[in-house]
Design an enzyme around this catalytic site. Sequence first.
Site, short mmCIF file in Angstrom:
data_model
loop_
_atom_site.label_atom_id
_atom_site.label_comp_id
_atom_site.label_asym_id
_atom_site.label_seq_id
_atom_site.Cartn_x
_atom_site.Cartn_y
_atom_site.Cartn_z
N LYS A 65 0.45 -1.26 0.00
CA LYS A 65 -0.05 -0.27 0.64
C LYS A 65 0.86 1.21 0.30
O LYS A 65 0.38 2.03 -0.84
CB LYS A 65 -0.98 0.16 1.30
CG LYS A 65 -2.29 -1.19 0.99
CD LYS A 65 -2.86 -0.92 2.01
CE LYS A 65 -4.35 -1.76 2.61
NZ LYS A 65 -5.15 -2.03 3.26
N ASP A 101 -10.44 2.75 2.57
CA ASP A 101 -10.43 1.42 4.29
C ASP A 101 -11.14 1.44 4.58
O ASP A 101 -12.12 1.53 5.76
CB ASP A 101 -9.12 0.66 4.03
CG ASP A 101 -8.27 -0.36 3.64
OD1 ASP A 101 -8.73 -0.92 3.01
OD2 ASP A 101 -6.40 0.01 3.59
N GLY A 126 -4.28 0.68 18.56
CA GLY A 126 -2.86 0.27 17.44
C GLY A 126 -2.81 1.79 16.79
O GLY A 126 -3.22 2.78 16.75
N ALA A 127 -1.79 2.31 16.27
CA ALA A 127 -0.92 3.43 15.31
C ALA A 127 0.01 3.20 13.78
O ALA A 127 0.41 3.78 13.81
CB ALA A 127 -0.40 4.06 16.58
N ALA A 130 -3.08 0.86 9.55
CA ALA A 130 -4.85 0.51 9.74
C ALA A 130 -5.47 1.39 10.63
O ALA A 130 -6.23 2.40 9.73
CB ALA A 130 -4.99 -0.71 10.14
N ASN A 150 -2.24 2.82 21.93
CA ASN A 150 -1.00 1.91 21.46
C ASN A 150 0.03 1.48 21.94
O ASN A 150 0.24 2.15 23.26
CB ASN A 150 -0.24 2.80 20.14
CG ASN A 150 0.31 1.46 19.07
OD1 ASN A 150 -0.34 0.50 19.01
ND2 ASN A 150 1.69 2.18 18.93
P1 ATR Z 1 -1.09 -2.41 10.16
O1 ATR Z 1 -0.84 -1.60 8.78
O2 ATR Z 1 -2.27 -3.64 9.61
O3 ATR Z 1 -1.26 -1.20 10.60
P2 ATR Z 1 1.27 -2.26 11.65
O4 ATR Z 1 2.02 -0.84 10.58
O5 ATR Z 1 2.72 -3.49 11.27
O6 ATR Z 1 0.29 -2.61 9.99
O7 ATR Z 1 0.46 -2.31 12.32
C1 ATR Z 1 0.00 -3.34 13.45
C2 ATR Z 1 0.09 -2.39 14.93
O8 ATR Z 1 -0.46 -3.13 15.79
C3 ATR Z 1 0.50 -1.47 15.39
O9 ATR Z 1 0.11 -0.75 15.86
C4 ATR Z 1 1.45 -2.79 16.66
O10 ATR Z 1 2.22 -2.17 18.03
P3 ATR Z 1 3.26 -0.79 18.12
O11 ATR Z 1 3.51 -0.16 17.64
O12 ATR Z 1 3.40 -1.18 19.66
O13 ATR Z 1 4.70 -2.40 17.72
C5 ATR Z 1 -0.01 -3.45 16.90
N1 ATR Z 1 0.14 -4.96 17.67
C6 ATR Z 1 0.87 -5.51 17.03
N2 ATR Z 1 1.46 -6.50 17.78
C7 ATR Z 1 0.59 -6.53 19.27
C8 ATR Z 1 0.68 -7.02 20.22
N3 ATR Z 1 0.74 -7.97 20.11
N4 ATR Z 1 0.33 -6.41 21.08
C9 ATR Z 1 -0.30 -5.04 21.45
N5 ATR Z 1 0.13 -4.20 19.74
C10 ATR Z 1 0.23 -5.09 18.61
#
Ligand code: ATR
Length: 277
Positions: A65, A101, A126-127, A130, A150
């Site tokens: 993306k 999205d 999350g940050a 998505a 996050n």
């Molecule tokens: P996407 O494009 O799907 O949003 P990404 O940019 O890799 O994927 O972001 C993944 C998100 O999931 C992040 O907010 C990540 O938290 P961190 O910024 O602290 O890494 C979160 N995430 C992934 N695994 C996690 C877990 N086990 N517990 C909590 N947050 C998680």
Amino acid sequence: MDRYAVIGNPIAHSKSPQIHTAFARQTGQALQYEALLAPLDGFTRTVEDFRAAGGRGANVTVPFKLEAFALSTRRTPRARAAGAVNTLAFDGDEVLGDNTDGAGLVRDLLINLGHTVAGRRVLLLGAGGATRGAILPLLHAGPAELRIANRSADKAEALAADFAAEAGKARLEGGSFAALADRKFDLVINATSASLAGERLPLPRGLYAEGALAYDMMYGRSHTPFMCAALADGAARVADGLGMLVEQAAESFALWRGVRPDTAPVRAALRRQIDAG
Ligand code: ATR
């Protein structure tokens, strides 16, 4: 026939060909939609080959993306806000990049689920990409509060700061999961990828206000771990992201073809198929 495709890696399990083929049948549009596997180092080449072969547009999924954003010659405001593109439209030399999205999420929330966002307290978990894609469409729905939380709190704070100018009347803040203690929300959206790893989010208890909806962008045959935890914590309703998947596709279809398909029968058919395993 006009050709479209979804491009990703992996791509074999994508439901986009089935969804767009159903939309085309329903709206009487003559088009063909296929799944294209791009090599991890060959996204641009795959797009160029598809355009040269007469492709009119494409959906783009993981992990391309950001590359799709970079190769777009023109970008919609919502694609610029998301910093990522999931929809390309080819017109002569121009490559229009859009991101459907977040709009798909908000349509699923407001129309399919009938959940009010205006004036309500919304929590986005999350940050990553998505979350970034969801912020502007959610702000446009007029929440009283949009909180981003996050695991890495600094990323949530940075995202909130990035969108400060778009917040309007909404209180927009970012922070850690722990900082959510004693806060209540009317809508909690999981945009983390934690459930992919089968991991639970370390959320404080008591997050859900009366009547609150817990929404997971992931979907599956049964409730996701996030949905189960939300029900245990008092969420009144839960929903998974199948509706968002179909709505983002409908937004892309409308951009390409100028016709908006009826998503309900397509969503229902997908749900039956998933439930049947
Ligand atoms: P996407 O494009 O799907 O949003 P990404 O940019 O890799 O994927 O972001 C993944 C998100 O999931 C992040 O907010 C990540 O938290 P961190 O910024 O602290 O890494 C979160 N995430 C992934 N695994 C996690 C877990 N086990 N517990 C909590 N947050 C998680």
